[in-house]
Scaffold this motif. Structure first.
Motif, short mmCIF file in Angstrom:
data_model
loop_
_atom_site.label_atom_id
_atom_site.label_comp_id
_atom_site.label_asym_id
_atom_site.label_seq_id
_atom_site.Cartn_x
_atom_site.Cartn_y
_atom_site.Cartn_z
N CYS A 425 1.47 8.63 -15.89
CA CYS A 425 1.10 9.56 -14.82
C CYS A 425 2.06 9.47 -13.63
CB CYS A 425 -0.34 9.30 -14.38
SG CYS A 425 -1.54 9.44 -15.71
N HIS A 426 3.22 10.08 -13.76
CA HIS A 426 4.24 10.00 -12.72
C HIS A 426 3.84 10.73 -11.45
CE1 HIS A 426 6.45 8.27 -15.89
NE2 HIS A 426 6.82 9.38 -16.47
N TYR A 427 3.04 11.75 -11.55
CA TYR A 427 2.64 12.48 -10.35
C TYR A 427 1.83 11.59 -9.41
CZ TYR A 427 0.76 16.13 -7.33
OH TYR A 427 0.42 16.90 -6.24
N SER A 428 0.87 10.86 -9.94
CA SER A 428 0.05 10.00 -9.08
C SER A 428 0.86 8.81 -8.55
CB SER A 428 -1.19 9.51 -9.84
OG SER A 428 -0.83 8.75 -10.98
N THR A 429 1.77 8.25 -9.35
CA THR A 429 2.57 7.13 -8.84
C THR A 429 3.54 7.59 -7.75
OG1 THR A 429 4.28 7.37 -10.55
CG2 THR A 429 2.44 5.91 -11.04
N SER A 430 4.02 8.82 -7.84
CA SER A 430 4.98 9.31 -6.85
C SER A 430 4.33 9.63 -5.51
CB SER A 430 5.72 10.55 -7.38
OG SER A 430 4.84 11.67 -7.44
N LEU A 431 3.00 9.77 -5.49
CA LEU A 431 2.28 10.04 -4.25
C LEU A 431 1.45 8.84 -3.81
CD1 LEU A 431 1.11 13.74 -4.76
CD2 LEU A 431 2.99 12.88 -3.38
N ASP A 432 1.81 7.69 -4.31
CA ASP A 432 1.10 6.46 -3.97
C ASP A 432 1.74 5.84 -2.73
OD1 ASP A 432 0.13 3.77 -3.90
OD2 ASP A 432 -0.34 3.92 -6.03
N GLU A 433 0.95 5.56 -1.71
CA GLU A 433 1.45 5.00 -0.46
C GLU A 433 2.10 3.63 -0.66
OE1 GLU A 433 1.64 5.92 2.76
OE2 GLU A 433 1.00 7.96 2.35
N GLU A 434 1.62 2.87 -1.63
CA GLU A 434 2.22 1.56 -1.87
C GLU A 434 3.63 1.69 -2.42
OE1 GLU A 434 -0.12 -1.16 -4.09
OE2 GLU A 434 -1.97 -0.71 -3.01
N ASN A 435 3.89 2.77 -3.12
CA ASN A 435 5.22 3.00 -3.67
C ASN A 435 6.14 3.70 -2.68
OD1 ASN A 435 4.09 1.97 -6.02
ND2 ASN A 435 3.71 4.01 -6.89
N PHE A 436 5.56 4.65 -1.93
CA PHE A 436 6.33 5.46 -1.00
C PHE A 436 5.54 5.61 0.31
CE2 PHE A 436 7.51 6.85 -5.27
CZ PHE A 436 8.88 6.70 -5.23
N PRO A 437 5.82 4.76 1.29
CA PRO A 437 5.13 4.90 2.59
C PRO A 437 5.33 6.31 3.14
CG PRO A 437 6.31 2.82 2.48
CD PRO A 437 6.72 3.60 1.26
N GLY A 438 4.27 6.89 3.68
CA GLY A 438 4.34 8.27 4.13
C GLY A 438 4.53 9.21 2.94
N ALA A 439 3.80 8.94 1.86
CA ALA A 439 4.03 9.62 0.58
C ALA A 439 3.87 11.13 0.65
CB ALA A 439 3.10 9.05 -0.49
N GLU A 440 2.98 11.62 1.52
CA GLU A 440 2.77 13.06 1.61
C GLU A 440 3.85 13.75 2.43
OE1 GLU A 440 -1.10 14.05 2.93
OE2 GLU A 440 -2.10 13.29 1.13
N GLY A 441 4.66 12.99 3.14
CA GLY A 441 5.71 13.57 3.95
C GLY A 441 6.97 13.85 3.15
N PHE A 442 7.87 14.61 3.76
CA PHE A 442 9.13 15.02 3.15
C PHE A 442 10.25 14.25 3.83
CE2 PHE A 442 12.67 18.29 3.29
CZ PHE A 442 13.08 18.07 1.99
N HIS A 443 10.80 13.24 3.15
CA HIS A 443 11.79 12.35 3.75
C HIS A 443 12.94 12.10 2.78
CE1 HIS A 443 8.94 11.61 6.98
NE2 HIS A 443 8.02 11.27 6.09
N PRO A 444 13.89 13.01 2.67
CA PRO A 444 15.04 12.80 1.77
C PRO A 444 15.82 11.53 2.09
CG PRO A 444 14.94 15.09 2.48
CD PRO A 444 13.94 14.34 3.30
#
Length: 507
Positions: A425-444
């Protein structure tokens, strides 16, 4: 994830798009994966590890799934359902789709363990409907649908041609010629609108760009997709391709509906076969055309030069049916990835003008206003690369990846028998705060490494897959996206379709 038709305004540095909101994120937890060998090893593990069976694994009921997917259009909301289920049932849970039992894995560390434990020829998720169509029509499998020795053989041929950056760099001129035509098309579409700025339906624009770009590389030919009058054969293929993409649900239904039900519910299977018929027919026309050109050159004693297709036809490391299949499957995969990601990237740029300004400044600082970028320039544009990675993190083309276990495994404390279908389930891991702080934000910029300790864990977002079974067309798709986005940002300011929503940045 549906991206509806867009209204886009383009002026000097102006390009406008619109779409729905971003989605919610989920939490993660670490799991363990242990390979299980013979019966003695299994017994030893059972004695030393408290394992649970699949019966004890949580997950939605079969009836609940039936209602969700077949009566509530769940195949159009797989990403949302994935998030809901991972939040409700945890990082490993089971689901049943008709006759198919699927174990879903929604934890980054657990996904990493599964992928790192793979053998030399990993098996994708259940693709029985693809294989059944090919058997029915007497078609070969391609790199996407093949398994085992057939897959290894095809990959060994293709990996030396299109997997390394230096090999793909040779396609820069071909891709840039398509970008030029896309820019011309943008100007034509702008001129057709009263404000001289608006482009209607950027999805269609990027779809045709991606198709033209992939065909230029795969078929060594231009299709005319960006012309005002599209050739009928190309239009027929576009129709077949649209049917394949729009009937993704039908593909899922086709695999989930038992064969004995097809006479009662025939549409999913009929549309599935019809779309594949169109795609294979189109590829065969263009492969045969190039083959005849090569034969004519050889009969005249002329030197045969060309790209990917020419190499495959001359060396015959694959037979003709295998070439048809690989050209068809690579075009299908490449068009979807490139067009989908470009649409979402422009949406994100429009909604984040400060980020767009930063990327614009990087491009101008590196290339200036008029320099046409090439593959050699891309490493010097880290924010452009980050833009593509961040877009794919937030809006992956597919919400997950499939595998079929080739050995018995112990995953997260559960015994998973050989032959079980896994959904990563890559979609849920990519929006996980533990993996990506500020996961809902757009930060290239999160993808730019500042030192050895500052990095993004790739297993949190792996839209192209991982390892030997990763997407073989990744480098081509990235090249098309990098070159297109660089020139669009160079030339246009990308804004929402409501220009008064915010004050555009000044350049």
């Amino acid at each position: 994830m549906s991206l509806q038709n867009k209204i886009v305004h383009l002026s000097c540095r102006r390009f406008v798009c619109n779409s729905g909101a971003l989605h919610k994120s989920a939490s993660s937890e670490a799991r363990t994966v242990l390979a299980v060998g013979d019966e003695t090893t299994q017994q030893s593990l059972v004695e030393n590890i408290q394992m649970k069976s699949l019966k004890e694994m949580p997950g939605p009921s079969a009836v609940g799934n039936l209602v969700e997917f077949f009566f509530r259009d769940g195949f159009s909301r797989i990403h949302e359902i994935q998030m809901e289920h991972s939040q409700k049932y945890g990082k490993i849970f089971k689901s049943r789709f008709g006759p198919q039992l699927v174990v879903s894995i929604a934890g980054r560390d657990l996904v990493a363990e599964v992928l790192r434990s793979e053998g030399v020829a990993p098996q994708r998720g259940n693709m029985e409907s693809w294989q059944e169509y090919r058997n029915l029509r007497g078609r070969s499998t391609g790199l996407i649908s093949a398994e085992g020795e057939d897959w290894l053989k095809m990959r060994s041929v293709l990996r030396q041609l299109i997997m390394r950056p230096k090999d793909v760099a040779q396609f820069s001129d071909d891709v840039n010629s398509v970008v030029v035509d896309m820019i011309k098309r943008v100007e034509t579409l702008r001129s057709q609108q009263p404000d001289g700025l608006t482009v209607l339906n950027i999805n269609d624009l990027f779809f045709k760009y991606a198709m033209e770009g992939m065909a230029a590389i795969l078929y060594e030919d231009r299709l005319g997709c960006l012309e005002n009058e599209i050739p009928q054969k190309s239009q027929d293929y576009i129709t077949a391709l649209h049917l394949m993409f729009s009937s993704f649900k039908m593909t899922m239904y086709a695999g989930a509906i038992p064969k004995w039900l097809r006479p009662i519910i025939p549409r999913p299977w009929e549309e599935f076969c019809s779309s594949w018929d169109g795609l294979f027919s189109f590829s065969q026309i263009h492969v045969d055309k190039r083959l005849e050109e090569i034969k004519e050159q050889m009969s005249k004693g002329e030197e045969v030069k060309g790209g990917l297709l020419t190499h495959m036809l001359v060396t015959r490391e694959m037979n003709l049916e295998e070439i048809y299949a690989n050209m068809t499957e690579m075009l299908l995969a490449g068009v979807d990835t490139t067009s989908f990601t470009l649409s979402w990237a422009t949406y994100l740029l429009a909604r984040n003008p400060k980020v767009q300004q930063q990327i614009y400044e990087e491009i101008i600082r590196t290339l200036g206003h008029g320099t046409v970028p090439t593959a050699d320039d891309v490493p010097n544009l880290p924010l452009v690369r980050g833009l593509v990675k961040e877009t794919l993190r937030l809006f992956p083309v597919l919400p997950g990846n499939g595998r079929v276990t080739q050995d018995d495994l112990v995953i997260g404390g559960y015994f998973i028998p050989k032959g079980t279908q896994l959904a990563l389930c890559h979609y849920s891991t990519s929006l996980d705060e533990e993996n990506f702080p500020g996961a809902e934000g757009f930060h290239p910029e999160r993808w730019i490494r500042k030192d050895a300790t500052d990095r993004v864990d790739n297993f949190g977002s792996i839209p192209f897959g991982y390892g030997i079974r990763s997407c073989i067309g990744r480098r081509i798709a990235e090249l098309e996206m990098h070159l297109a986005l660089t020139q669009l940002i160079q030339r246009y300011q990308i804004c929402p379709d409501a220009p008064t929503a915010y004050k555009p940045p000044v350049h």
